[in-house]
Scaffold this motif. Structure first.
Motif, PDB file in Angstrom:
ATOM      1  N   MET A 155       0.849  -1.191   0.000  1.00  0.00           N
ATOM      2  CA  MET A 155       0.000   0.000   0.000  1.00  0.00           C
ATOM      3  C   MET A 155       0.885   1.242   0.000  1.00  0.00           C
ATOM      4  N   ARG A 156       0.755   2.053  -1.035  1.00  0.00           N
ATOM      5  CA  ARG A 156       1.553   3.272  -1.132  1.00  0.00           C
ATOM      6  C   ARG A 156       1.279   4.215   0.039  1.00  0.00           C
ATOM      7  N   GLU A 157       0.041   4.213   0.530  1.00  0.00           N
ATOM      8  CA  GLU A 157      -0.337   5.143   1.594  1.00  0.00           C
ATOM      9  C   GLU A 157       0.459   4.916   2.874  1.00  0.00           C
ATOM     10  N   THR A 158       1.012   3.710   3.044  1.00  0.00           N
ATOM     11  CA  THR A 158       1.841   3.435   4.218  1.00  0.00           C
ATOM     12  C   THR A 158       2.989   4.430   4.322  1.00  0.00           C
ATOM     13  N   TYR A 159       3.459   4.911   3.178  1.00  0.00           N
ATOM     14  CA  TYR A 159       4.676   5.712   3.131  1.00  0.00           C
ATOM     15  C   TYR A 159       4.414   7.212   2.971  1.00  0.00           C
ATOM     16  N   ARG A 160       3.155   7.612   3.082  1.00  0.00           N
ATOM     17  CA  ARG A 160       2.834   9.035   2.919  1.00  0.00           C
ATOM     18  C   ARG A 160       3.497   9.852   4.033  1.00  0.00           C
ATOM     19  N   HIS A 161       4.199  10.896   3.617  1.00  0.00           N
ATOM     20  CA  HIS A 161       4.876  11.827   4.525  1.00  0.00           C
ATOM     21  C   HIS A 161       5.994  11.159   5.332  1.00  0.00           C
ATOM     22  N   LEU A 178      10.070   6.172  -8.277  1.00  0.00           N
ATOM     23  CA  LEU A 178       9.218   7.103  -9.035  1.00  0.00           C
ATOM     24  C   LEU A 178       7.834   7.211  -8.408  1.00  0.00           C
ATOM     25  N   SER A 179       7.259   6.059  -8.074  1.00  0.00           N
ATOM     26  CA  SER A 179       5.895   6.049  -7.549  1.00  0.00           C
ATOM     27  C   SER A 179       5.805   6.688  -6.172  1.00  0.00           C
ATOM     28  N   LEU A 180       6.731   6.358  -5.277  1.00  0.00           N
ATOM     29  CA  LEU A 180       6.647   6.852  -3.903  1.00  0.00           C
ATOM     30  C   LEU A 180       7.088   8.303  -3.771  1.00  0.00           C
ATOM     31  N   SER A 181       7.771   8.817  -4.785  1.00  0.00           N
ATOM     32  CA  SER A 181       8.168  10.227  -4.723  1.00  0.00           C
ATOM     33  C   SER A 181       6.953  11.145  -4.665  1.00  0.00           C
ATOM     34  N   ASP A 182       5.804  10.642  -5.082  1.00  0.00           N
ATOM     35  CA  ASP A 182       4.574  11.444  -5.047  1.00  0.00           C
ATOM     36  C   ASP A 182       3.958  11.522  -3.661  1.00  0.00           C
ATOM     37  N   VAL A 183       4.266  10.547  -2.778  1.00  0.00           N
ATOM     38  CA  VAL A 183       3.588  10.495  -1.480  1.00  0.00           C
ATOM     39  C   VAL A 183       4.539  10.658  -0.297  1.00  0.00           C
ATOM     40  N   ALA A 184       5.789  10.243  -0.459  1.00  0.00           N
ATOM     41  CA  ALA A 184       6.725  10.267   0.666  1.00  0.00           C
ATOM     42  C   ALA A 184       7.235  11.681   0.938  1.00  0.00           C
ATOM     43  N   ALA A 185       7.677  11.907   2.189  1.00  0.00           N
ATOM     44  CA  ALA A 185       8.319  13.183   2.515  1.00  0.00           C
ATOM     45  C   ALA A 185       9.642  13.302   1.768  1.00  0.00           C
ATOM     46  N   ARG A 186      10.369  12.183   1.672  1.00  0.00           N
ATOM     47  CA  ARG A 186      11.632  12.168   0.935  1.00  0.00           C
ATOM     48  C   ARG A 186      11.972  10.737   0.570  1.00  0.00           C
ATOM     49  N   GLN A 205      13.723   9.081 -16.057  1.00  0.00           N
ATOM     50  CA  GLN A 205      12.811   9.796 -15.169  1.00  0.00           C
ATOM     51  C   GLN A 205      13.386   9.905 -13.763  1.00  0.00           C
ATOM     52  N   LEU A 206      14.017   8.832 -13.297  1.00  0.00           N
ATOM     53  CA  LEU A 206      14.624   8.843 -11.967  1.00  0.00           C
ATOM     54  C   LEU A 206      15.693   9.932 -11.870  1.00  0.00           C
ATOM     55  N   LYS A 207      16.561   9.991 -12.842  1.00  0.00           N
ATOM     56  CA  LYS A 207      17.649  10.960 -12.797  1.00  0.00           C
ATOM     57  C   LYS A 207      17.136  12.386 -12.993  1.00  0.00           C
ATOM     58  N   GLN A 208      16.027  12.514 -13.702  1.00  0.00           N
ATOM     59  CA  GLN A 208      15.441  13.843 -13.838  1.00  0.00           C
ATOM     60  C   GLN A 208      14.862  14.322 -12.511  1.00  0.00           C
ATOM     61  N   LEU A 209      14.209  13.407 -11.773  1.00  0.00           N
ATOM     62  CA  LEU A 209      13.693  13.767 -10.457  1.00  0.00           C
ATOM     63  C   LEU A 209      14.828  14.167  -9.517  1.00  0.00           C
ATOM     64  N   ALA A 210      15.956  13.447  -9.634  1.00  0.00           N
ATOM     65  CA  ALA A 210      17.109  13.802  -8.811  1.00  0.00           C
ATOM     66  C   ALA A 210      17.640  15.178  -9.187  1.00  0.00           C
ATOM     67  N   ALA A 211      17.715  15.439 -10.478  1.00  0.00           N
ATOM     68  CA  ALA A 211      18.192  16.744 -10.943  1.00  0.00           C
ATOM     69  C   ALA A 211      17.269  17.870 -10.491  1.00  0.00           C
ATOM     70  N   ASP A 212      15.969  17.561 -10.382  1.00  0.00           N
ATOM     71  CA  ASP A 212      14.990  18.559  -9.947  1.00  0.00           C
ATOM     72  C   ASP A 212      14.937  18.692  -8.431  1.00  0.00           C
ATOM     73  N   LYS A 214      13.888  16.388  -6.289  1.00  0.00           N
ATOM     74  CA  LYS A 214      12.710  15.749  -5.704  1.00  0.00           C
ATOM     75  C   LYS A 214      13.029  14.419  -5.034  1.00  0.00           C
ATOM     76  N   ILE A 215      14.161  13.799  -5.373  1.00  0.00           N
ATOM     77  CA  ILE A 215      14.645  12.612  -4.689  1.00  0.00           C
ATOM     78  C   ILE A 215      16.154  12.737  -4.541  1.00  0.00           C
ATOM     79  N   ASP A 216      16.733  11.883  -3.696  1.00  0.00           N
ATOM     80  CA  ASP A 216      18.181  11.874  -3.516  1.00  0.00           C
ATOM     81  C   ASP A 216      18.751  10.578  -4.084  1.00  0.00           C
ATOM     82  N   LEU A 217      19.717  10.686  -4.985  1.00  0.00           N
ATOM     83  CA  LEU A 217      20.461   9.529  -5.459  1.00  0.00           C
ATOM     84  C   LEU A 217      21.739   9.425  -4.639  1.00  0.00           C
ATOM     85  N   VAL A 218      21.847   8.347  -3.877  1.00  0.00           N
ATOM     86  CA  VAL A 218      22.997   8.141  -3.002  1.00  0.00           C
ATOM     87  C   VAL A 218      23.909   7.134  -3.698  1.00  0.00           C
ATOM     88  N   ILE A 219      24.830   7.655  -4.504  1.00  0.00           N
ATOM     89  CA  ILE A 219      25.633   6.843  -5.421  1.00  0.00           C
ATOM     90  C   ILE A 219      27.083   7.342  -5.379  1.00  0.00           C
TER      91      ILE A 219
END
Length: 345
Positions: A155-161, A178-186, A205-212, A214-219
């Motif tokens: 359930m995606r809602e488990t991870y909201r905020h 990609l999916s959880l970036s819409d609901v999670a705090a980070r 799409q993942l790397k674009q979200l990182a560039a924007d 919206k997510i952190d790539l730990v690499i």
């Protein structure tokens, strides 16, 4: 219909082993050819991984569905098979398979709960067999597994905020990031290298979200430790290849390192195996044993594509091959479903 194990011996035309999407569609295809089915599955519900592990994961390559959730696909396929009154034996593996004749047209299958079914043919649609997650080698892993380490997203809602750390570089890791970036705090994605083993478009799409931002790539990092209290994570420690450590805030850790696969009793049935897959004739889905067919991810042949839609085609091939195998002198005129409709059970 779901039926519990009883002492009586059931009689049917076909036993389907595995009730994932491909197994469910094979029940429909058999029904269209007036072949009755019983089906076994070790899970407590039909739908396989789509229903049990990825019910809210979107699927994009099902014809006529630009996107459909795993649970919805499974439910639709169960509904499609329902007019043919299949009997489901759930929470039960097929333990033994015994040939009752020399022609492959009579089989006795016994389940782990004692269910016995005699059938004229068998379709193995067991996916990857029995499956479980590959677990990261962290010393205090078990302390958090029942609360804040999840190997599957139900359930995606488990991870909201919430603050989510996703570890892995394959399709599951990228898709859920990609999916959880819409609901999670980070969302933080931990991977050992910059290149991902995912579809090129989703990686983009993942790397674009990182560039924007919206997510952190730990690499390039890998999991090194867990911190928390009373089974609840507060942080995930990661380590770079050169030994640099840092802490990532985390309410949940989602390690996506693939599934461990075990064919279980299937490996002992005398079938032609290639790297834990069953070799089949791609024109009929027939195995090396007459009367036994394999479809879906468990089946292999040159240039096989492991796609659900490939399994659907194999299900149709197997059903028609079985009908001809059992009734070689009977002429069956092929009809499209639009002209013949759905036969009554």
């Amino acid at each position: 219909m779901i039926e519990s194990a009883v002492a009586a011996i059931h009689q049917t035309d076909v036993v389907v082993i595995g009730t994932g999407p491909v197994g469910l569609f094979s029940i429909f295809e058999c029904g269209m050819l007036r072949l009755k089915c019983h089906a076994f599955d070790s899970l407590d519900q039909v739908g396989g991984q789509c229903a049990a592990l990825y019910p809210e994961k979107p699927i994009y390559d099902i014809p006529a569905h630009p996107t459909i959730l795993g649970a919805h696909l499974a439910a639709n396929l169960e509904l499609q098979a329902a007019p043919f009154d299949p009997i489901y034996h759930l929470k039960e593996q097929v333990h033994t398979v015994e040939a009752l004749d020399d022609h492959g047209k009579s089989w006795r299958l016994t389940g782990t709960q004692g269910t016995v079914v005699e059938a004229k043919a068998i379709i193995i649609a067991a996916g990857v067999g029995a499956f479980g997650p590959n677990r990261p080698p962290l010393k205090n892993l078990e302390e958090f597994e029942k609360t804040s380490i999840h190997y599957f997203v139900r359930m995606r809602e488990t991870y909201r905020h919430k603050h989510i750390v996703i570890a892995g570089g394959g399709d599951s890791a990228v898709d859920w990031a990609l999916s959880l970036s819409d609901v999670a705090a980070r969302v933080s994605v931990v991977h050992r290298r910059d290149k991902f083993r995912a579809a090129p478009e989703t990686e983009r799409q993942l790397k674009q979200l990182a560039a924007d931002g919206k997510i952190d790539l730990v690499i390039p990092y890998q999991l090194a430790g867990l911190t928390g209290v009373d089974g609840q994570l507060t942080a995930v420690e990661v380590e770079s290849l050169d030994g640099h450590n840092k802490q990532l805030r985390a309410d949940y850790l989602l390690p996506f390192f693939g599934l461990s696969m075990n064919l279980g009793p299937i490996a002992e049935w005398g079938l032609g195996l290639t790297h834990n897959h069953i070799t089949i004739d791609p024109t009929t889905a027939a195995t090396n044993r007459p009367g036994v067919y394999a479809i879906g991810d468990i089946a292999t042949y040159p240039n096989k594509l492991k796609l659900i839609l490939t399994g659907f085609a194999e299900a149709a091939q197997a059903a028609h091959a079985i009908r001809h195998f059992l009734y070689p002198d009977e002429v069956v005129h092929f009809e499209y479903s639009t002209t013949q409709g759905v036969p009554k059970a």
